[in-house]
Design an enzyme around this catalytic site. Structure first.
Site, PDB file in Angstrom:
ATOM      1  CD  GLN A 128      36.686  31.189  41.360  1.00  0.00           C
ATOM      2  OE1 GLN A 128      36.666  31.524  42.499  1.00  0.00           O
ATOM      3  NE2 GLN A 128      37.161  31.564  40.410  1.00  0.00           N
ATOM      4  N   GLY A 129      36.072  26.189  41.750  1.00  0.00           N
ATOM      5  CA  GLY A 129      36.975  25.175  42.676  1.00  0.00           C
ATOM      6  C   GLY A 129      38.351  25.802  42.637  1.00  0.00           C
ATOM      7  CE1 TYR A 130      39.834  28.489  39.134  1.00  0.00           C
ATOM      8  CE2 TYR A 130      40.493  30.546  39.441  1.00  0.00           C
ATOM      9  CZ  TYR A 130      39.893  29.714  38.539  1.00  0.00           C
ATOM     10  OH  TYR A 130      39.853  30.071  37.433  1.00  0.00           O
ATOM     11  CB  SER A 131      40.213  29.019  47.745  1.00  0.00           C
ATOM     12  OG  SER A 131      40.429  30.148  47.235  1.00  0.00           O
ATOM     13  CD  GLU A 247      37.081  35.767  40.766  1.00  0.00           C
ATOM     14  OE1 GLU A 247      37.881  35.065  40.066  1.00  0.00           O
ATOM     15  OE2 GLU A 247      36.919  35.755  42.020  1.00  0.00           O
ATOM     16  CG  ASN A 387      41.208  44.900  48.549  1.00  0.00           C
ATOM     17  OD1 ASN A 387      40.682  44.003  47.870  1.00  0.00           O
ATOM     18  ND2 ASN A 387      40.514  46.080  48.714  1.00  0.00           N
ATOM     19  CD  GLU A 388      45.405  42.712  53.199  1.00  0.00           C
ATOM     20  OE1 GLU A 388      44.577  42.167  52.408  1.00  0.00           O
ATOM     21  OE2 GLU A 388      44.931  43.009  54.482  1.00  0.00           O
TER      22      GLU A 388
END
Lengths: 401, 366
Positions: A128-131, A247, A387-388
């Protein structure tokens, strides 16, 4: 309300149990025991997926027409229960739980025909190439660009936290195709058929647990065909949001958590305590183990409500609730493992952790696994939206008046 | 009342800080660990030249007569620089245990203080530390000879030590014996710990012990004193690591931008950073207060237990927050953040876990 699975499902449970007792090779079982991440040891997990796929069971959640099982939610839950009882390695999630369901929902017929079989069999592993370094929680700030050139796109930029990219042969990614307007506009979703295009470089990143699980990927004028696009150009954000749902939501993680709890209890009953007796005899430990089980019970109940179609499933906060509960419970379980392991969690034992290694661990399996699992689990509250950010999303679903 | 370091201690600290920044930078440390060489002999000699190795020993023992506050002044910096040299293992545990033998330790202690030999104390067992009755290693007599049997865990520098001091139960007494690492019946499994130290698991199977090698009989109180000082040093390391993590996290929060602003401007992050500051302030205050108590002869087992528990639990919480604030980059081996956290985790497990010490404190009134 009805809590029972129904008698006809007991036969199904026996069928599943018999297969799971006999089909996995010793290597696959070892990989299951040595799994210290959401991502099981790669080679064994892929082999196991191939075996399950031959039985038609690689993708319990997919529709039957695309190679899924067509099982009811109860059957899927029973499958998960039997699966985790046996410490089998989880199948790698990127293909089966992320890009596969996305293609089923948003891909063209040609894309489905071309990519789904390889995802099911495990022949293709999709990273997965997201960030990007500047786009984590703020994913829409991504800058890696694709510029149309004839029938192709030319990609320039960088991706990071591309899990197991160094083992992958395919990649799904988000690129910027338009820099004007709102940042969520101008993003496009691409499927890369190769990870070795000229100009593409993959560098593994070693994690806190000493394992190279994540990678950086660099793109220098990488040319890919425009047919790689899912959905319309500049509409990748809505495509990706649909995938984030896959996800984050609707999981059956609690059977694996119960299994970890059982393992902790068994290990504690054989570990001497400085207060005398075993760690399990210690009333303080008993109380904390009880609290952990109560938390798992609540999470399990929530999961069952969601998968059975209770109105909770339609709560807009559901994916974030699931993500926060699962990740924080995973961390608590890992802390409890290190607590039982005590001093025995401190030696570094990278060789003993390898699948197929002849190096024996210094102590028990739990003592070998506790620290790498704890360290790896620190990522669960960071990845897939911190989670923030999830708590912000949950707060936004609450009444404001 | 005064909880500050003396000017001599501050001078020692600035000298040590200079040495550590030149010889024990994070990159140098990581390169040494990757090369699998353990501690650096050159750095260790410079520690000896600075007088650090002699510091905690009395003048009669050939030392400089330093006290608890000296050890804490050093320990905080050792934690801040993630030092892997065997100060706790060879000096505060092995060396100080050897020194309990008084004049008989003699020349051997001299080689440890000079940095020429490494000493180790084998005390912890599978249950960690605990009451004497639980000590599984025994010294027994049969047909006129003494034999040692048992299993020791997490013996700092235990595989490298030339001088090995072992705690054992003989009847209802604790004895300290010196064991030749090469003696028949001794097996040693060395390893590197998650925080870069060297340690070993030791097994003694019918090892015959020369009566002259019994360093001290009725050694329980004396050994408690050795462990108390080493615990203080480990807690000082933890506080040093916590301080470094607090600085790194607040700097990162102020510079890392998401959604167009520094992430520390989000209340979720700001409050987490504030909680980290609170945790550090509590641990640091308790460390210095306990040190002053020990130096005044008023710090007993209870005070040490309170400090160890707080350094462990506050340190773990702060370390977990530091990783979370740093996000993905905090999960990498390349950044020092995870290594500080692992140092804290290791300290938390050594010489009695948080749970162990909290139960002891809760069970008995002051």
């Amino acid at each position: 309300m009805d809590i029972e699975f129904g008698p006809e499902l007991e036969a199904f449970r026996r069928e599943v149990a018999e297969f799971l007792d006999t089909a996995p090779t010793p290597e696959i079982r070892e990989a299951g025991r040595k799994t210290t991440s959401a991502f099981a040891p790669f080679e064994a997990a892929i082999k196991w997926q191939g075996i399950l796929n031959q039985r038609g069971w690689a993708a319990p959640g997919w529709p039957k027409q695309y190679g899924g099982t067509g099982w009811s939610v109860e059957q899927r839950y029973i499958f998960a229960e039997e699966y985790w009882k046996r410490d089998l390695p989880p199948l790698l999630p990127n293909g089966l739980q992320m890009v596969g369901p996305l293609l089923i929902e948003a891909g063209s017929e040609e894309q489905k025909a071309r990519y789904l079989p390889g995802i099911l069999s495990g022949e293709d592993y999709w990273t997965q190439g997201y960030s990007e370094p500047g786009a984590g929680s703020d994913l829409a700030a991504l800058k890696c660009s694709a510029v149309a050139d004839g029938d192709d796109y030319i990609i320039n930029g960088q991706k990071i936290w591309t899990t197991l990219a160094h083992k992958a042969n395919r990649m799904f990614m988000l690129v910027r195709t338009d820099g004007a307007g709102k940042k969520q506009q101008g993003i496009t979703f691409l499927l890369l058929e190769r990870t070795d295009y000229p100009g593409m470089e993959i560098r593994p990143i070693i994690g806190l647990d000493g394992i190279p699980e994540q990678c950086e990927v660099f793109f220098d004028n990488v040319r890919v065909p425009q047919s790689a696009r899912v959905g319309a150009e500049n509409d990748g954000w809505s495509v990706a949001k649909a995938l984030l749902k896959h996800e984050r939501g609707g999981s059956a993680s609690s059977p694996a958590m119960y299994r970890r709890l059982e393992t902790i209890r068994a290990a504690a009953s054989g570990t001497p305590s400085p207060h005398g007796g075993t760690v399990l005899d210690d009333p303080v430990f008993q109380r904390d183990l009880g609290e952990l089980e109560a938390e798992i019970a609540a999470c399990a109940a929530f999961e069952k409500l969601v998968i059975s179609g209770h109105p909770s499933a339609a709560d807009p906060a559901m994916p974030s609730l699931t993500k926060v509960m699962n990740s924080e419970l995973t961390q608590r379980i890992s802390v409890m493992m290190t607590r039982v392991a005590g001093l025995e969690a401190l030696p570094l034992q990278p060789e003993a952790l390898e699948v197929g290694s002849t190096a024996a661990p210094l102590g028990s399996d739990l003592e070998l696994l506790a620290m790498p699992y704890y360290l790896n689990s620190r990522a669960t509250t960071i990845y897939a939206g911190t989670n923030e950010v999830q708590r912000d999303l949950i707060a936004r679903t609450l009444p404001t008046a | 009342m005064d909880f500050t370091f003396t000017s001599e201690q501050e001078m020692l600290r600035s000298g040590l800080a200079r040495l550590l920044s030149q010889t024990c930078s994070f990159d140098q440390r990581q390169a040494r660990l990757r090369a699998g060489r353990g501690h650096d002999a050159d750095v260790w000699r410079q520690f000896a030249d600075m007088g650090l190795l002699a510091l905690p020993f009395s003048e009669a023992e050939g030392g400089l007569g330093g006290g608890a506050s000296d050890v804490v002044a050093i320990g905080e910096l050792l934690g801040r620089h993630l030092v892997v040299e065997p100060y706790v293992g060879s000096i505060l545990l092995g060396g100080k245990a050897l020194a309990l033998a008084g004049e008989r330790a003699g020349a051997l202690l001299g080689t440890v203080i000079a940095g020429e030999a490494v000493a180790a104390l084998a005390h912890e067992e599978r249950h960690g530390i605990g009451p004497l009755a639980m000590l599984g290693t025994t010294l027994s007599e049969s047909s006129g000879t003494l034999r040692l049997d048992g299993d020791k865990r997490m013996v700092l520098d235990g595989a490298e030590a030339q001088v090995l001091v072992v705690s054992a139960r003989q009847g209802d007494r604790l004895v300290l014996v010196q064991v030749d690492p090469a003696a028949a019946g001794v097996s040693i499994t060395g390893y590197t710990t998650i925080d870069g130290r060297r340690a070993a698991n030791l097994r003694f199977a019918g090892v015959s012990i020369d009566p002259a090698a019994v360093l001290l009989d009725n050694a329980e109180a004396a050994l408690d004193g050795v462990i108390a000082l080493a615990t203080l040093a480990l807690c000082a390391e933890a506080v040093g690591a916590m301080g470094a993590l607090l600085e790194a996290s607040s700097t990162y929060g102020a510079t890392r931008k998401q959604f167009g602003v520094p992430i520390a401007s989000f209340q979720a992050i700001a409050h987490r950073l504030a909680d980290m500051k609170i945790a550090w302030a509590k641990a640091n205050a308790l460390l210095l207060h306990t040190t002053a108590l020990v130096e005044a002869g008023k710090g007993g087992a209870r005070e040490i237990a309170l400090l160890k528990a707080q350094a462990g639990r506050l340190g773990r919480s702060l370390g977990e927050s530091a990783v979370q604030v740093h996000g993905g980059i905090g999960m990498t081996d390349e950044l020092n953040v995870g290594h500080y956290h692992k140092r804290i985790l290791a300290i938390e497990a050594m010489l009695g876990s948080t749970d162990y010490h909290l139960r002891r404190v809760g069970a008995a009134a002051a």
